[in-house]
Design an enzyme around this catalytic site. Structure first.
Site, PDB file in Angstrom:
ATOM      1  N   GLU A 506       1.074  -0.968   0.067  1.00 38.55           N
ATOM      2  CA  GLU A 506      -0.226   0.055   0.069  1.00 38.55           C
ATOM      3  C   GLU A 506       0.736   1.316  -0.002  1.00 38.55           C
ATOM      4  OE1 GLU A 506      -2.837  -0.259   3.420  1.00 38.55           O
ATOM      5  OE2 GLU A 506      -3.670  -1.957   2.383  1.00 38.55           O
ATOM      6  N   GLU A 599      -4.394  -8.935   0.829  1.00 40.89           N
ATOM      7  CA  GLU A 599      -4.812  -8.621   2.496  1.00 40.89           C
ATOM      8  C   GLU A 599      -6.501  -8.758   2.325  1.00 40.89           C
ATOM      9  OE1 GLU A 599      -3.818  -5.113   5.019  1.00 40.89           O
ATOM     10  OE2 GLU A 599      -1.634  -5.433   4.281  1.00 40.89           O
TER      11      GLU A 599
HETATM   12  C1  GAL Z   1      -3.969  -2.458   5.777  1.00 39.35           C
HETATM   13  C2  GAL Z   1      -2.578  -2.350   6.026  1.00 39.35           C
HETATM   14  C3  GAL Z   1      -2.150  -3.250   7.186  1.00 39.35           C
HETATM   15  C4  GAL Z   1      -2.788  -3.141   8.318  1.00 39.35           C
HETATM   16  C5  GAL Z   1      -4.547  -3.099   7.762  1.00 39.35           C
HETATM   17  C6  GAL Z   1      -5.320  -2.982   9.167  1.00 39.35           C
HETATM   18  O1  GAL Z   1      -4.368  -1.186   4.921  1.00 39.35           O
HETATM   19  O2  GAL Z   1      -1.820  -2.929   4.764  1.00 39.35           O
HETATM   20  O3  GAL Z   1      -0.641  -2.921   7.350  1.00 39.35           O
HETATM   21  O4  GAL Z   1      -2.572  -1.684   8.609  1.00 39.35           O
HETATM   22  O5  GAL Z   1      -4.487  -2.542   6.957  1.00 39.35           O
HETATM   23  O6  GAL Z   1      -5.280  -1.804   9.736  1.00 39.35           O
END
Ligand code: GAL
Length: 914
Positions: A506, A599
């Site tokens: 990200e 993710e």
């Molecule tokens: C995503 C990020 C993770 C973690 C997750 C939950 O956007 O890549 O590192 O922060 O959100 O908050």
């Protein structure tokens, strides 16, 4: 002026389970250097010396609790207006910079810090703390409370920022004269700089990198030598808990002048069938002597057993080769062999993770000058944009989770057994893949994933040039991204478990079109120049198919966008990134690229907490009074609530099943981790895990298990049934099962038999009216009884019961036994809402290293032997003493309750040879 306020040093000496204390052969030695360090941390960064790596920009915005998908901002330029030490540190990177013109020359003359007291052999450090590595200076706390705490919830409320020193005196024998001596640091958090006998030899700023320094020119052979290491963690430098100090292994290694280069072998297997495999071995040989040398290179292959030990005689050998290596030069040779009937490495449970060892010998005439061992696996990977990932011809759907580097109550200090326990529990859930979020792991973790047969997405950065926190690693990106990448790739490229390289998570460059794509392309090129066998990824939570950055990587790795961000009705009122489900758009735009969900979910819950009312739909953003309780800072475990950009497990699994060309995905997150306690930043650790910080399963564990292990007959009921205050009130009951149907009974009365519909992952009875007694569920599969489970209203807590995950451990000073405490009533039923105080007493051949209960809001030090149970459970972590085999007695008490005692045996071990 150098300030010398020697302050109260915060200590912790958390360590790691059995690995070889040393590794010796004719040419090289490698000895663990974890014992006997002295440690001192300045009381505050303001009181620290000014031997700084580089000046830092002012922190203008230290806001805690920014949404994780907030847009990263422009980096502030660093103003260099005083003497900084980076010119002496940068040359450490030279072996990892491809273009000689970009390499750094060491400044002439004496390096800074020569007179600094800590760098003198005769400095009296008797007031410093004695520590054993791996060491995380911050994990013992104290936790910092309140809104204005110097370290907020984002970084875990622990004192990881600050400046500290480690010192050690090293006796180097006269016999080593003529050899090269290296200090190898597997990870130092962060901006480490190393002095040897008063000379600044070098260092490495990225806290997750593994690196080494050549000490040879600075050592006194046949005498005592002073090693001092300055480590400096900026505040506001991370989105999670980074830990602090020498938190991974440190080694001392010696080699001859002619040797295999650091991480200088690369084994690939370009053609693999059941009958035969082509094994290609590249060896880089370096010659630090003053004359050109002709070297014979010979390599034999051995099979390894499941523990990684060599089994039997060599199974094949590469043809001997001769190579000339110039003085001060490096030569590479590449050889190939065909191996008949190879034993393939493949992911469990459908395949077996077989491994091999390549033992490479370098001979100068008849004399062996180096023996270098490379473990590897033979496997064939295919990334098919329509059908997903194939390993050795079998389609393997990625049932993955994201994992941060910390080990809960043990902090960042790497411990092999703690990491293994994390993986074992994930495996039990049906997980077969890990995305390393968002930085290089301890290399021993990859040894575990190789051995246990997990697939790994190995990821290096959370930010590039644009920053996510004010003093993030964007500060070093321009100078260090190339060496960080090459070191990471070379270190990890022989691990068969690593299937993909992720160059960033990200990153802010998603927002900068061509400029961002150019950075991505540079990193992509670096990957290809080191390893062209694995595809790349960069995880996109914002970039769309028409943005240039998404064209760069070999796969499409989507964070949250696949199933859509803030797009369901319950999310409609929220501000921030908002996207419809994007799998189809990416699939159409890149029909040749495999999509994975790098993710997903970002669902939140506190184990054993259930809040009412329960939302009707399958996914909702957590809010005060809607899945979240602001007074207790706990989040409901009905497992329907998420971060504002997230989607529940139910929604994610449905979306993945509707888009079968997606190769699978990675849940955010497998385990809870320190820091990032969305939605309640008054807490210390996350709510995202499927497993809590202590290692206790949340209800979600069973939701995933039901889906990922369809052959395992299981059924799980939530919530617990201790709701005396809800007598007569609607108390929804949800069931997770690998069956297709279930019938629920309350006190023997059926509440109906229901089928799981298509794209449904739970069966719910949302109108159950609470009455004390017993809830029973019978699950069915194809009409036949499949599994049963029950929960019962319990009595008051009357006694404790304790259990160890292992009652036999190694007496090596690293191995751990994890002790679970359960609170029971007089009938022996587990009391799921008890928070009675617990007190741990440990005696004999080990010690209590930490306690926990999985409560994200608890600010009791992990070191404390006293803490309350959280929803019926508590955890003690016990470590063996080194070389003192015997019994460890563990007793847990609670006032007014019957206590329990348990014995763990510790056994003498022989240092293993691998
Ligand atoms: C995503 C990020 C993770 C973690 C997750 C939950 O956007 O890549 O590192 O922060 O959100 O908050």
């Amino acid at each position: 002026m150098l300030r010398l306020s020697v302050a109260l040093a915060l200590a912790a000496s958390f360590c790691l389970a059995a690995w070889p204390a040393s590794d010796r052969n004719e040419g090289r030695t490698r000895v663990l250097l974890n014992e006997g360090w002295k440690f001192m941390k300045y009381e505050s960064a303001e009181l620290a010396d000014d031997l700084i790596y580089d000046v830092r920009p002012e922190v203008l915005d230290g806001e805690d609790g920014k949404a994780a998908d907030a847009k990263p901002t422009e980096a502030v330029a660093v103003k260099v207006d005083r003497t900084v030490l980076n010119p002496w540190v940068l040359p450490t990177a030279n072996a990892f910079i491809a273009d000689p013109a970009d390499r750094h020359a060491r400044p002439e003359g004496q390096s800074p810090g020569a007179e600094f007291p800590f760098n003198q052999l005769d400095f009296d450090d008797s007031g410093w703390e004695e520590v054993r590595l791996p060491h995380d200076w911050a994990i013992e706390g104290p936790f910092m409370e309140g809104k204005d705490a110097a370290v907020g919830g984002g970084m875990g409320r622990l004192p990881s920022p600050g400046v500290a020193w480690y010192r050690k005196s090293l006796d180097i024998p006269t016999e080593d004269e003529g050899k090269s001596v290296f200090l190898e640091i597997d990870g130092a958090m962060s901006y480490a700089m190393v002095w040897c006998n008063g000379t600044l030899v070098g260092g490495w700023p990225y806290g997750y990198a593994s690196w080494r320094l050549d000490l040879t020119d600075y050592l006194e052979f046949g005498g005592a030598n002073q090693i001092s290491i300055r480590v400096d963690n900026p505040p506001y430098s991370s989105r999670w808990y980074p830990g602090g100090g020498l938190y991974r292994n440190v080694w001392l290694s010696t080699t001859q002048a002619v040797r295999v280069r650091q991480w200088g072998t690369f084994v690939t297997t370009p053609k693999v069938t059941k009958e035969s495999a082509q094994v290609v071995l590249d060896v880089e040989i370096e010659n630090a002597s003053e004359s050109s040398e002709k070297i014979t290179v010979a390599t034999e292959l051995y099979e390894l057993d499941e523990n990684g030990d060599v089994q039997g005689e060599a199974v094949a050998s590469f043809e001997k080769r001769e190579v000339e290596v110039e003085a001060g030069g490096v030569s590479k040779i590449s050889s190939t062999l065909e191996l008949e009937n190879p034993k393939l490495w493949g992911p469990a449970p459908s395949q077996t993770p077989h491994r091999y060892l390549a033992r490479t010998s370098l001979l100068l005439g008849e004399k062996s000058v180096d023996v270098y061992e490379t473990k590897f696996g033979i496997r064939d990977l295919r990334f098919d944009a329509r059908e997903g990932l194939f390993v050795n011809g079998e389609r393997i759907y990625l049932q993955g989770v994201n994992q941060h580097h910390d080990l809960g109550a043990l902090g960042a200090a790497f411990n092999l057994r703690a990491a293994e326990r994390q993986l074992e529990m994930l495996r039990e859930m049906g997980c077969n893949a890990i995305r390393i979020a968002h930085n290089p792991p301890a290399s021993e973790l990859l040894e575990l994933t190789d051995r246990m047969g997990f697939l790994v997405v190995d990821e290096i950065f959370d930010c590039w040039e644009r920053k996510k926190t004010p003093l993030d690693f964007h500060l070093i990106f321009p100078e260090w991204s190339e060496p960080d990448m090459r070191a990471f790739l070379r270190r990890d490229r022989n691990h068969p478990s690593v299937i993909m390289w992720s160059i960033g998570n990200e990153v802010g460059e998603q927002y900068t079109d061509e400029a961002g794509a150019a950075v991505a392309q540079r990193l992509q090129n670096i990957v290809k120049s080191e390893d062209s066998t694995r595809p790349t990824a960069a995880s996109f939570n914002y970039a769309k198919p028409d943005m240039p950055i998404t064209a760069v990587t070999d796969t499409i790795s989507l964070n949250y966008q696949g199933e859509g961000i803030r797009n369901a009705p319950a999310y409609a009122h929220l501000k921030g990134i908002n996207t419809p489900p994007l799998y189809p758009k990416f699939h159409d735009a890149y029909p040749e690229k495999l999509i994975i969900s790098s993710e997903n979910a970002a669902a939140v819950s506190s184990r054993g907490e259930y809040l009412f009312p329960v939302v009707d739909g399958i996914s909702a953003p957590v809010a005060d009074g809607a899945g979240g309780d602001p007074s207790s800072a706990q989040v409901s475990s009905y497992e329907l609530y998420t971060a504002p950009f997230g989607s529940s497990a139910d929604k994610v699994l449905g979306s993945l099943e509707r888009h079968p060309y997606v190769g699978g995905g990675f849940v955010w997150s497998g385990w809870d981790y320190l820091g990032e306690p969305t939605p309640y930043y008054s807490a210390r650790s996350s709510y995202f895990g499927v497993i809590d910080l202590a290692g206790f399963k949340k209800d979600r564990f069973y939701l995933y298990q039901a889906h990922w292990r369809p052959d395992l007959p299981m059924v799980h009921i939530l919530p617990h049934w201790n709701w005396k205050e809800r007598e007569g009130e609607v108390t929804p009951v949800h069931v997770f099962t690998s069956g297709d149907e279930a019938e629920l009974f309350l006190n023997g009365k059926s509440l109906g038999r229901k089928k799981k519909g298509d794209f449904e992952y739970r069966i719910r009875w949302d109108d159950v009216v609470f009455e004390a007694g017993k809830l029973e569920v019978i699950a069915y599969e194809n009409g036949k009884e499949w599994a049963r489970s029950e929960v019962e209203t319990t009595g008051e807590a009357t006694r404790l019961s304790i259990e160890a995950d292992r009652t036999e451990i190694s007496a090596d000073g690293y191995d751990l036994s994890f002790i679970t405490v359960r609170v029971l009533d007089s009938e022996g039923l587990w009391v799921p809402d008890s928070d009675v105080p617990l007190s741990f007493e440990v005696s004999g051949a080990g010690e209590l290293v930490a306690t926990d209960n999985g409560d994200s809001t608890s600010l009791v030090s992990f070191k404390s032997p006293q803490r309350n149970a959280f929803n019926g459970l508590g955890l003690g972590i016990v470590r063996s003493f080194s070389e003192q085999p015997g019994e460890i007695e563990i007793r847990v008490t609670s006032p007014g309750l019957q206590s329990d005692i348990l014995t763990v045996n510790t056994e003498a071990i022989e240092a293993s040879s691998n």
